[in-house]
Design an enzyme around this catalytic site. Structure first.
Site, mmCIF file in Angstrom:
data_model
loop_
_atom_site.group_PDB
_atom_site.id
_atom_site.type_symbol
_atom_site.label_atom_id
_atom_site.label_comp_id
_atom_site.label_asym_id
_atom_site.label_seq_id
_atom_site.Cartn_x
_atom_site.Cartn_y
_atom_site.Cartn_z
ATOM 1 N N GLN A 92 -12.621 88.056 38.878
ATOM 2 C CA GLN A 92 -12.883 87.147 37.583
ATOM 3 C C GLN A 92 -14.176 87.340 37.208
ATOM 4 O O GLN A 92 -15.006 86.569 37.696
ATOM 5 C CB GLN A 92 -12.454 85.668 38.081
ATOM 6 C CG GLN A 92 -12.440 84.734 37.047
ATOM 7 C CD GLN A 92 -12.719 83.138 37.744
ATOM 8 O OE1 GLN A 92 -13.540 82.840 38.435
ATOM 9 N NE2 GLN A 92 -11.530 82.609 37.320
ATOM 10 N N ARG A 168 -15.996 77.943 31.723
ATOM 11 C CA ARG A 168 -17.487 78.619 31.716
ATOM 12 C C ARG A 168 -17.828 78.721 30.348
ATOM 13 O O ARG A 168 -17.441 77.968 29.326
ATOM 14 C CB ARG A 168 -17.819 79.365 32.709
ATOM 15 C CG ARG A 168 -17.197 79.168 33.938
ATOM 16 C CD ARG A 168 -17.805 78.107 34.584
ATOM 17 N NE ARG A 168 -17.152 77.797 35.851
ATOM 18 C CZ ARG A 168 -17.664 78.201 37.301
ATOM 19 N NH1 ARG A 168 -18.799 78.893 37.253
ATOM 20 N NH2 ARG A 168 -16.916 77.865 38.467
ATOM 21 N N LYS A 215 -8.049 83.771 31.835
ATOM 22 C CA LYS A 215 -8.014 82.574 32.438
ATOM 23 C C LYS A 215 -8.090 81.681 31.250
ATOM 24 O O LYS A 215 -9.076 81.481 30.571
ATOM 25 C CB LYS A 215 -8.945 81.970 33.340
ATOM 26 C CG LYS A 215 -8.634 80.835 34.039
ATOM 27 C CD LYS A 215 -9.657 80.232 34.927
ATOM 28 C CE LYS A 215 -9.174 78.642 35.378
ATOM 29 N NZ LYS A 215 -10.245 78.160 36.396
ATOM 30 N N CYS A 344 1.193 72.439 51.989
ATOM 31 C CA CYS A 344 -0.216 71.748 51.546
ATOM 32 C C CYS A 344 0.434 70.389 50.881
ATOM 33 O O CYS A 344 1.080 70.217 50.355
ATOM 34 C CB CYS A 344 -0.886 72.530 50.265
ATOM 35 S SG CYS A 344 -1.862 71.663 49.567
ATOM 36 N N CYS A 347 -4.207 66.830 49.842
ATOM 37 C CA CYS A 347 -5.076 65.473 50.365
ATOM 38 C C CYS A 347 -6.332 66.166 49.742
ATOM 39 O O CYS A 347 -7.306 65.070 49.551
ATOM 40 C CB CYS A 347 -4.928 65.350 51.407
ATOM 41 S SG CYS A 347 -5.646 66.767 52.736
ATOM 42 N N CYS A 351 -10.288 71.078 51.825
ATOM 43 C CA CYS A 351 -10.728 72.307 51.156
ATOM 44 C C CYS A 351 -11.895 71.669 50.319
ATOM 45 O O CYS A 351 -13.056 71.985 50.119
ATOM 46 C CB CYS A 351 -9.333 72.557 50.206
ATOM 47 S SG CYS A 351 -8.389 71.164 49.576
ATOM 48 N N CYS A 363 -9.022 73.461 55.929
ATOM 49 C CA CYS A 363 -7.739 72.905 55.845
ATOM 50 C C CYS A 363 -7.546 71.657 56.898
ATOM 51 O O CYS A 363 -7.991 72.198 57.970
ATOM 52 C CB CYS A 363 -6.465 73.689 55.795
ATOM 53 S SG CYS A 363 -5.077 72.982 55.214
#
EC number: 1.3.-.-
Length: 373
Positions: A92, A168, A215, A344, A347, A351, A363
């Site tokens: 990326q 960005r 993205k 997952c 919460c 993370c 986690c």
């Protein structure tokens, strides 16, 4: 087995073995811990891992540079461990929209803990508009050209795909919230797309055969979410221009420069609480584009993911928190172990919380495993 999840996908000749990828994630881990984590996720069956925030400029305060010997070797090790464990690697590429010189004035407050991370984020966001609006055109050309240079180095380091980070600086140029320019890079939706298109075109010209993902950071009004990125209503203007520049696929997410709990929403979020919380943006993209679309955001349930793929609502799915909670999610959906998936619960405690507290991304399941031991 989930047939659609495990169906291969080809993007500009790059074959992904299934429809699950690891989303770009800031980990905050030591180099060796990071490489180990990538290896575990790749071995868990994800088709591709997207390595986030690879800087296109020679010097970066927050990430290793492809241009330095040490940085290039690091990224070579990244692709090596990913490939060794059976997955593809995507870089990326990004350039920050932060006014770094302006940021220096806040360093004493940060060191004295008078400025919290959330407050620093607010202060930096306040400076984004003036910074983006004031960049000289002569400097813009150098920045966009650097995407091509960095892409070549990423290819040499072993990456199989390039993702141009549409948040960005690309996102801030795209957004009327921040971009108040009156030249050819502002004043209209088409002009605000120009910066991102030039970044994409630089990659495409440098690497004609490399698959390029964008993205696609999307923002909305009523209610207001996201500040950088493309307004939903402006997608019909942006998408044809991005595709003409050379995009092969889209990775669709909520735009940045809002609260982190919006872009990485917990299950208690007032607006983005559901499974696949950003899918409605994928629906909008699908109206105006025939390119493959990748969804991200709160995807955990294989039945739900399979349904979205089967309906062609999306073409592949990106996960971060779910693959941190259970890296074996793809392997388990490929066999008969889906009943053993550690889901997952969104919460955000270990993370996002771990990242914000500079402990690294972990986690709650890690703590449970430690307790058992």
């Amino acid at each position: 087995m989930y047939e659609k999840i495990n169906e291969p996908l080809s993007i500009r000749g790059l074959k992904l073995k299934n429809r699950i990828v690891f989303a770009p994630t800031t980990m905050g881990l030591s180099e060796e811990e990071y490489l180990e984590r990538l290896g575990i996720i790749a071995a868990g069956g994800a088709a591709m891992l997207v390595i986030g925030d690879v800087p296109v400029l020679r010097h970066s305060l927050f990430a290793k540079s492809l241009y330095s010997t040490k940085g290039f070797e690091f990224y070579r090790r990244v692709t090596e461990v990913i490939h060794k464990n059976g997955a593809k690697a995507c870089a990326q590429l990004h350039v920050s929209d932060s006014d770094i010189k302006g940021m220096l004035r806040f360093v004493p407050g940060m060191l004295m803990k008078r400025i919290t991370p959330d407050r620093l984020r607010e202060l930096m966001n306040e400076r984004t508009g003036p910074y983006i609006t004031g960049i000289p055109e002569s400097k813009i050309g150098k920045i966009t050209a650097s995407f091509g240079d960095a892409a070549v180095l990423a290819g040499k380091a072993g990456f199989d795909m390039i993702q141009v980070h549409g948040d960005r600086m690309c996102g801030s140029f795209s957004s009327s919230v921040f971009n108040h320019r009156t030249d050819s890079y502002g004043a209209s939706a088409a002009n605000r797309a120009k910066f991102a298109c030039e970044c994409i075109a630089a990659v495409r010209q440098a690497l004609p055969d490399m698959p390029v993902e964008y993205k696609l950071a999307v923002r909305q009004e009523n209610p207001h979410y996201g500040n950088a990125g493309i307004l939903v209503e402006e997608l019909p203007v942006f998408l044809p221009l991005l595709e003409k520049a050379g995009v092969d696929s889209y990775h669709v997410a909520l735009a940045d420069h809002s609260s982190l709990s919006d872009t990485i929403p917990p299950k208690s979020h007032p607006y983005f609480s559901g499974e696949g919380c950003f899918l409605k943006y994928c629906d909008e993209v699908k109206k105006y584009s025939s390119l493959p679309v990748c969804a991200v955001g709160g995807l955990t349930n294989p039945d739900f993911v399979e349904e979205q793929l089967t309906r062609s609502r999306i073409d592949y799915a990106a996960m971060s928190r779910q693959l941190i909670a259970d890296p074996e999610w793809p392997n388990k959906t490929a066999g008969k172990n889906q009943d053993k998936i550690r889901f997952c619960v969104r919460c955000n405690r270990e993370c996002l919380g771990g990242m914000m507290e500079h402990r690294g991304v972990h986690c709650i399941y890690d703590k449970k495993k430690e307790d058992v031991q």
